[in-house]
Design a protein around this motif. Structure first.
Motif, PDB file in Angstrom:
ATOM      1  N   SER A  59      19.060  52.781  21.740  1.00 31.37           N
ATOM      2  CA  SER A  59      18.418  53.529  20.661  1.00 31.37           C
ATOM      3  C   SER A  59      19.465  53.943  19.608  1.00 31.37           C
ATOM      4  CB  SER A  59      17.571  54.676  21.216  1.00 31.37           C
ATOM      5  OG  SER A  59      18.183  55.893  21.026  1.00 31.37           O
ATOM      6  N   GLU A  60      20.676  54.273  20.052  1.00 31.95           N
ATOM      7  CA  GLU A  60      21.764  54.552  19.099  1.00 31.95           C
ATOM      8  C   GLU A  60      22.088  53.278  18.304  1.00 31.95           C
ATOM      9  OE1 GLU A  60      22.983  57.430  18.462  1.00 31.95           O
ATOM     10  OE2 GLU A  60      22.270  58.588  20.176  1.00 31.95           O
ATOM     11  N   GLU A  61      22.048  52.155  19.000  1.00 30.38           N
ATOM     12  CA  GLU A  61      22.369  50.867  18.372  1.00 30.38           C
ATOM     13  C   GLU A  61      21.322  50.530  17.299  1.00 30.38           C
ATOM     14  OE1 GLU A  61      22.168  47.392  21.041  1.00 30.38           O
ATOM     15  OE2 GLU A  61      24.180  46.860  20.357  1.00 30.38           O
ATOM     16  N   SER A  72      25.882  47.615   1.644  1.00 26.36           N
ATOM     17  CA  SER A  72      26.269  46.229   1.353  1.00 26.36           C
ATOM     18  C   SER A  72      27.781  46.090   1.325  1.00 26.36           C
ATOM     19  CB  SER A  72      25.659  45.759   0.038  1.00 26.36           C
ATOM     20  OG  SER A  72      25.629  46.805  -0.874  1.00 26.36           O
ATOM     21  N   ASN A  73      28.211  44.835   1.226  1.00 23.60           N
ATOM     22  CA  ASN A  73      29.649  44.545   1.172  1.00 23.60           C
ATOM     23  C   ASN A  73      30.428  44.922   2.425  1.00 23.60           C
ATOM     24  OD1 ASN A  73      31.003  43.170  -0.837  1.00 23.60           O
ATOM     25  ND2 ASN A  73      30.357  44.707  -2.339  1.00 23.60           N
ATOM     26  N   LEU A  74      29.755  44.886   3.553  1.00 28.39           N
ATOM     27  CA  LEU A  74      30.423  45.220   4.811  1.00 28.39           C
ATOM     28  C   LEU A  74      30.612  43.952   5.659  1.00 28.39           C
ATOM     29  CD1 LEU A  74      28.209  48.210   6.068  1.00 28.39           C
ATOM     30  CD2 LEU A  74      30.358  48.369   4.769  1.00 28.39           C
ATOM     31  N   VAL A  75      31.698  43.922   6.403  1.00 34.36           N
ATOM     32  CA  VAL A  75      31.783  42.959   7.501  1.00 34.36           C
ATOM     33  C   VAL A  75      31.442  43.766   8.748  1.00 34.36           C
ATOM     34  CG1 VAL A  75      33.286  41.480   8.867  1.00 34.36           C
ATOM     35  CG2 VAL A  75      33.555  41.534   6.390  1.00 34.36           C
ATOM     36  N   ILE A  76      30.391  43.360   9.440  1.00 29.73           N
ATOM     37  CA  ILE A  76      29.932  44.130  10.600  1.00 29.73           C
ATOM     38  C   ILE A  76      30.152  43.330  11.889  1.00 29.73           C
ATOM     39  CG2 ILE A  76      27.953  45.269  11.690  1.00 29.73           C
ATOM     40  CD1 ILE A  76      26.645  45.419   8.887  1.00 29.73           C
ATOM     41  N   ALA A  77      30.903  43.922  12.820  1.00 33.40           N
ATOM     42  CA  ALA A  77      30.996  43.340  14.166  1.00 33.40           C
ATOM     43  C   ALA A  77      29.944  44.058  15.000  1.00 33.40           C
ATOM     44  CB  ALA A  77      32.385  43.560  14.747  1.00 33.40           C
ATOM     45  N   THR A  78      28.947  43.326  15.459  1.00 37.42           N
ATOM     46  CA  THR A  78      27.887  43.949  16.260  1.00 37.42           C
ATOM     47  C   THR A  78      28.302  43.980  17.725  1.00 37.42           C
ATOM     48  OG1 THR A  78      26.815  41.822  16.624  1.00 37.42           O
ATOM     49  CG2 THR A  78      26.100  43.088  14.685  1.00 37.42           C
ATOM     50  N   GLY A  79      27.553  44.706  18.541  1.00 32.37           N
ATOM     51  CA  GLY A  79      27.718  44.618  19.990  1.00 32.37           C
ATOM     52  C   GLY A  79      26.919  43.394  20.453  1.00 32.37           C
ATOM     53  N   GLY A  80      27.348  42.803  21.558  1.00 30.53           N
ATOM     54  CA  GLY A  80      26.735  41.555  22.012  1.00 30.53           C
ATOM     55  C   GLY A  80      25.230  41.623  22.253  1.00 30.53           C
ATOM     56  N   GLY A  81      24.716  42.838  22.473  1.00 31.19           N
ATOM     57  CA  GLY A  81      23.292  42.960  22.805  1.00 31.19           C
ATOM     58  C   GLY A  81      22.412  43.355  21.631  1.00 31.19           C
ATOM     59  N   VAL A  82      22.968  43.352  20.437  1.00 32.65           N
ATOM     60  CA  VAL A  82      22.186  43.809  19.282  1.00 32.65           C
ATOM     61  C   VAL A  82      20.955  42.926  19.062  1.00 32.65           C
ATOM     62  CG1 VAL A  82      23.286  42.515  17.383  1.00 32.65           C
ATOM     63  CG2 VAL A  82      22.569  44.873  17.007  1.00 32.65           C
ATOM     64  N   VAL A  83      21.084  41.660  19.468  1.00 31.57           N
ATOM     65  CA  VAL A  83      19.980  40.701  19.262  1.00 31.57           C
ATOM     66  C   VAL A  83      18.818  40.906  20.234  1.00 31.57           C
ATOM     67  CG1 VAL A  83      21.434  38.877  18.258  1.00 31.57           C
ATOM     68  CG2 VAL A  83      21.176  39.037  20.752  1.00 31.57           C
ATOM     69  N   LEU A  84      19.015  41.794  21.224  1.00 30.21           N
ATOM     70  CA  LEU A  84      17.944  42.004  22.206  1.00 30.21           C
ATOM     71  C   LEU A  84      16.717  42.630  21.542  1.00 30.21           C
ATOM     72  CD1 LEU A  84      20.084  43.369  25.180  1.00 30.21           C
ATOM     73  CD2 LEU A  84      19.035  41.109  24.995  1.00 30.21           C
ATOM     74  N   GLU A  85      16.934  43.321  20.422  1.00 29.50           N
ATOM     75  CA  GLU A  85      15.808  43.934  19.699  1.00 29.50           C
ATOM     76  C   GLU A  85      15.560  43.150  18.424  1.00 29.50           C
ATOM     77  OE1 GLU A  85      14.705  47.681  19.620  1.00 29.50           O
ATOM     78  OE2 GLU A  85      15.826  48.337  21.392  1.00 29.50           O
ATOM     79  N   ASP A  86      14.367  42.607  18.342  1.00 25.42           N
ATOM     80  CA  ASP A  86      14.022  41.788  17.189  1.00 25.42           C
ATOM     81  C   ASP A  86      14.151  42.583  15.878  1.00 25.42           C
ATOM     82  OD1 ASP A  86      13.089  39.286  16.205  1.00 25.42           O
ATOM     83  OD2 ASP A  86      11.246  40.351  15.655  1.00 25.42           O
TER      84      ASP A  86
END
Ligand code: S3P
Length: 173
Positions: A59-61, A72-86
């Motif tokens: 939920s924090e994610e 905008s204009n950010l390079v974002i490193a996500t956590g590996g599980g960010v894709v679990l939520e559509d």
């Protein structure tokens, strides 16, 4: 570049280190989602999992994905599980170019073993087969983008240049 560059991919594929170098090259701000969540909650990701469970972390994610998608204009490193939520994918994609970093299970195992204990979803006696199983379960989610880079056996500068090339192509197309 107005849009964000969003690095997705399994744990240990290099999202954070590649993201930082890429942001330096492109003179963009770098944001590591897990580190931001740690700042906001005042807890490490592993304590969040331990004390409040994965649901609280997710939920924090979700909140962080919402917040960063509005910038905008950010390079974002996500956590590996960010894709679990559509919903996360939809939002990050709205204002961002998604790039999937891939690596061989052998490399992933070696990299995560170097930072043992920091990834609550991985068991202590992790085996190659466990990584293969998790990768198989998530592959269709990481496939939400056509831009893919294999980081195995490449130095960080090569990876950053490959991503830069993709971005330039997108900008000129
Ligand atoms: C997770 C990956 C981790 C972190 C959390 C959950 C996952 O980030 O967000 O432990 O579900 O794959 P990294 O990919 O940076 O290790």
């Amino acid at each position: 570049m107005e849009k964000n560059i969003v690095l997705i991919g399994f744990m240990g594929t290099g999202k954070s280190s590649v993201g930082l170098k890429l942001s330096e090259k492109l003179k963009m701000k770098f944001v590591d989602m897990d580190r931001e969540i740690e700042k906001v909650t005042g807890m490490s990701v592993s304590s969040l999992f331990r004390k409040f469970g994965e649901i609280r972390f997710r939920s924090e994610e979700r909140l962080m994905a919402q917040k960063l998608s509005k910038q905008s204009n950010l390079v974002i490193a996500t956590g590996g599980g960010v894709v679990l939520e559509d919903e996360n994918i939809q939002q990050l994609r709205e204002n961002g170019i998604m790039i999937w970093l891939q690596a061989s299970p052998e490399d992933i195992l070696a990299r995560v073993n170097r930072k043992k204990g920091t990834r609550p979803l991985l068991k202590r006696d992790l085996k190659i087969e466990d990584i293969e199983d998790m990768l198989r379960a998530r592959e269709h989610l990481y496939s939400c983008t056509n831009y893919r880079i294999n980081t195995s056996n490449k130095d960080i500068y090569t990876i950053v240049n490959e991503i830069h090339k993709i971005i330039k192509q997108i900008e000129t197309s």
